[in-house]
Design an enzyme around this catalytic site. Structure first.
Site, PDB file in Angstrom:
ATOM      1  N   ASP A 157      45.659  33.160  48.156  1.00  0.00           N
ATOM      2  CA  ASP A 157      45.168  34.513  47.905  1.00  0.00           C
ATOM      3  C   ASP A 157      43.880  34.697  48.692  1.00  0.00           C
ATOM      4  O   ASP A 157      43.314  33.727  49.227  1.00  0.00           O
ATOM      5  CB  ASP A 157      44.921  34.705  46.400  1.00  0.00           C
ATOM      6  CG  ASP A 157      44.647  36.148  45.996  1.00  0.00           C
ATOM      7  OD1 ASP A 157      44.955  37.069  46.784  1.00  0.00           O
ATOM      8  OD2 ASP A 157      44.111  36.371  44.890  1.00  0.00           O
ATOM      9  N   TYR A 163      43.965  40.611  45.583  1.00  0.00           N
ATOM     10  CA  TYR A 163      45.361  40.888  45.201  1.00  0.00           C
ATOM     11  C   TYR A 163      46.325  40.661  46.357  1.00  0.00           C
ATOM     12  O   TYR A 163      47.173  41.489  46.653  1.00  0.00           O
ATOM     13  CB  TYR A 163      45.520  42.306  44.636  1.00  0.00           C
ATOM     14  CG  TYR A 163      44.505  42.676  43.586  1.00  0.00           C
ATOM     15  CD1 TYR A 163      44.159  41.777  42.577  1.00  0.00           C
ATOM     16  CD2 TYR A 163      43.871  43.909  43.599  1.00  0.00           C
ATOM     17  CE1 TYR A 163      43.214  42.108  41.609  1.00  0.00           C
ATOM     18  CE2 TYR A 163      42.933  44.255  42.634  1.00  0.00           C
ATOM     19  CZ  TYR A 163      42.603  43.344  41.643  1.00  0.00           C
ATOM     20  OH  TYR A 163      41.670  43.676  40.691  1.00  0.00           O
ATOM     21  N   HIS A 164      46.176  39.490  46.993  1.00  0.00           N
ATOM     22  CA  HIS A 164      47.019  39.137  48.132  1.00  0.00           C
ATOM     23  C   HIS A 164      47.736  37.801  47.906  1.00  0.00           C
ATOM     24  O   HIS A 164      47.696  36.913  48.765  1.00  0.00           O
ATOM     25  CB  HIS A 164      46.184  39.050  49.412  1.00  0.00           C
ATOM     26  CG  HIS A 164      45.503  40.309  49.796  1.00  0.00           C
ATOM     27  ND1 HIS A 164      44.447  40.345  50.695  1.00  0.00           N
ATOM     28  CD2 HIS A 164      45.711  41.597  49.424  1.00  0.00           C
ATOM     29  CE1 HIS A 164      44.036  41.599  50.838  1.00  0.00           C
ATOM     30  NE2 HIS A 164      44.786  42.374  50.077  1.00  0.00           N
ATOM     31  N   PRO A 165      48.423  37.611  46.780  1.00  0.00           N
ATOM     32  CA  PRO A 165      49.106  36.327  46.566  1.00  0.00           C
ATOM     33  C   PRO A 165      50.291  36.167  47.512  1.00  0.00           C
ATOM     34  O   PRO A 165      50.986  37.134  47.836  1.00  0.00           O
ATOM     35  CB  PRO A 165      49.572  36.418  45.103  1.00  0.00           C
ATOM     36  CG  PRO A 165      49.745  37.886  44.856  1.00  0.00           C
ATOM     37  CD  PRO A 165      48.658  38.553  45.658  1.00  0.00           C
TER      38      PRO A 165
END
Length: 550
Positions: free
Chosen positions: A291, A465-467
């Site tokens: 992330d 919020y970049h998994p």
């Protein structure tokens, strides 16, 4: 209920796959648990803080307590709506750096170098930024389904931030999604005519209009696998949605590995703990979780020039009315209109720090403004060495997965974040933006020592919020790879993954663009087509990167 193909997830990757399969004359059923994207909370760009905090649109997932962040649980929003996370995200459009995709190819994702993926980015884009950029369109697509635009940068703080970067000695880039990512410049967004342009609008709804794509509302419980081949998907209500050709999972980097494990594909010992019969022992399922973590550097302004003037009942009503009746005003923008991509040190060959600039000092969820008029820069490292996991909490498909990011677990994370804060303070001290600045709100001028800054990071770092990365793409003989370079799940026939789960390593910037690209490219693999011809364009790397930080 059956079709040629069954896709689980109506988000960025799944919608793109459905569109291209329908275009090729195939029948498709898309299984999606979320509902409609109608209404101003999703469609109005300026309302972006609302949908990701609404149970109607968000899965409500959160991490386990993170030891590196003082035991905090971090919210992990994922879109539970058609369009998936493209319907609840910040709409920022970043392809990623050329070096990211070359790294993918070097790590076993053959055919996914930058030269290979650039034609797919161009195919998906309908770019409206050429006039503002003052460049041609060799690097950009102009007739694809995904509209991409630039904000008007009417607030003086936007260009002040870009000018401050230039004054600090960094390049200015006319198009960070083109030849040169490195530098400061105008941000781009999936916004068109004042509205969010999600994957639902760009891909899913046009695909459904062909009559070849049907949307079925339901929660997938497992992939039906018979004699080593995926035959369809079983839903929690017992409904079976069958595929005569293939099943494609595009349920997000958190729910896709969960569904793989529920289907018997994953780490054998872990599945055994939950009484799940093993179909394919793939230890990489749910591993390699990555992330982007960031902090908000906030500054108060001397004059009332920020968006805080709308931070009251009448102001919000005015913004909403302008957007509702005319599609204009602050509500027609996500307010991320300028950005920066820089390198942290000499010897780093391409940017490893990203800036989102916002002309108000506010929490991302919109629930608290800092202190009157101000602005903020979201800043964080792009390529953390920390890795986390997604695991099952139980064999119940309704249960949320167990998510452990292991944020800040690698010692380099701390030095990289300190560098982010140091470099940001230097940029904000430049005349172009210092003329507007009253004082630093957070971390605050008193936070100077490593211990002070580390305490600030521990308390205030937030997920961007970049998994991604939980079903890593690699060569078929790589024991930790989950899918091969055509997106096929290793060890099971007729099953593919087409979302950010397959990223070998996280890309520079926001992930919606690369996730859609994955859907575009996997669709060609599904159809057995030759890939689009590789590009001959040569991306820009700072010629002094070996000896200079800027």
């Amino acid at each position: 209920m059956n079709a040629d193909y069954v896709i689980v997830g109506a988000g960025s990757g799944g919608s793109a796959v459905a569109y291209r399969l329908a275009e090729a004359g195939k029948s498709v059923i898309v299984v999606e648990f979320g509902g409609t994207d109608a209404g101003p909370f999703i469609q109005m760009p300026g309302a972006l803080s609302y949908p990701m905090n609404m149970a109607r649109y968000d899965w409500g997932l959160q991490s386990e307590p993170e030891p590196g962040l003082g035991g905090r649980r971090l919210a992990t929003p994922r879109g539970k709506v058609i369009g998936g996370s493209s319907s609840v995200n910040g709409m920022v459009y970043v392809r990623g750096h050329a070096g990211d995709f070359d790294h993918w190819a070097d790590s076993g994702a053959d055919g996914w170098s930058y030269a290979d993926v650039l034609p797919y980015f161009k195919r998906m884009e309908h770019w409206h930024g050429a006039e503002d950029a003052g460049t041609g369109t060799d690097w950009r697509g102009t007739d694809g389904p995904l509209h991409i635009s630039r904000g008007k940068r009417e607030n003086p703080l936007f260009d002040a931030f870009i000018d401050a970067g230039r004054q600090a000695g960094y390049p200015v880039t006319r198009d960070y999604n083109g030849a040169q990512q490195e530098g400061f410049g105008a941000f781009e967004a999936t916004i068109w005519r004042g509205e969010r342009w999600s994957a639902a609008k760009a891909y899913l709804k046009p695909a459904m209009k062909t009559g070849r794509v049907a949307l079925h509302k339901g929660l997938a419980a497992r992939v039906i696998i018979e004699q080593g081949r995926a035959r369809g998907v079983e839903l929690v209500d017992g409904t079976r949605v069958m595929a005569t050709q293939e099943v494609i999972l595009a349920a997000s980097s958190l729910n896709t590995p969960k569904l793989l494990m529920l289907s018997g594909i994953g780490p054998g010992a872990h599945l055994s703990e939950h009484g799940i019969e093993l179909v394919a022992d793939r230890p990489g399922v749910g591993s390699n979780l990555q992330d982007h973590l960031e902090v908000y550097m906030q500054f108060a302004t001397k004059d009332p020039i920020s968006l805080f003037k709308y931070w009251n009942l009448w102001g919000k009503a005015w913004v909403g009315a302008q957007w509702l009746f005319f599609g204009t005003g602050p509500g027609a923008s996500n307010q991320f209109e300028s950005c920066g991509f820089i390198r942290s040190a000499a010897g780093v060959d391409y940017p490893d720090i990203q800036y989102h600039f916002l002309p108000i000092a506010v929490r991302y969820d919109g629930k608290a403004v800092a202190e009157g008029h101000g602005f903020q820069a979201h800043v964080g490292p792009m390529r953390s060495k920390s890795r986390g996991t997604v695991r099952l909490k139980s064999g119940d498909p309704v249960a949320a997965p167990e998510i452990r990011f292991n944020y800040m677990s690698h010692p380099d994370d701390w030095s990289e974040f300190r560098t982010c804060i140091q470099l940001t303070r230097e940029i904000m001290a430049q005349p172009a933006i210092a003329r507007y600045t009253k004082h630093e709100i957070q971390p605050g001028s008193g936070a100077q020592s490593d211990a002070d800054i580390d305490a600030f990071i521990t308390e205030h770092a937030e997920s961007a919020y970049h998994p991604c990365g939980t079903a890593r793409m690699g060569r078929a003989d790589d024991p930790m790879a989950v899918v091969d370079p055509q997106g096929r799940v290793i060890g099971v026939d007729g099953l593919r993954v087409a979302d950010s789960s397959i990223f070998p390593r996280i890309t520079n910037g926001n992930l919606n663009g690369p996730s859609i690209m994955v859907g575009e490219k996997i669709a060609d693999h599904i159809l057995g087509r030759d890939p689009l011809p590789a590009s001959n364009l040569q991306p820009w790397f700072n010629p002094a990167w070996k000896t200079s930080q800027r």
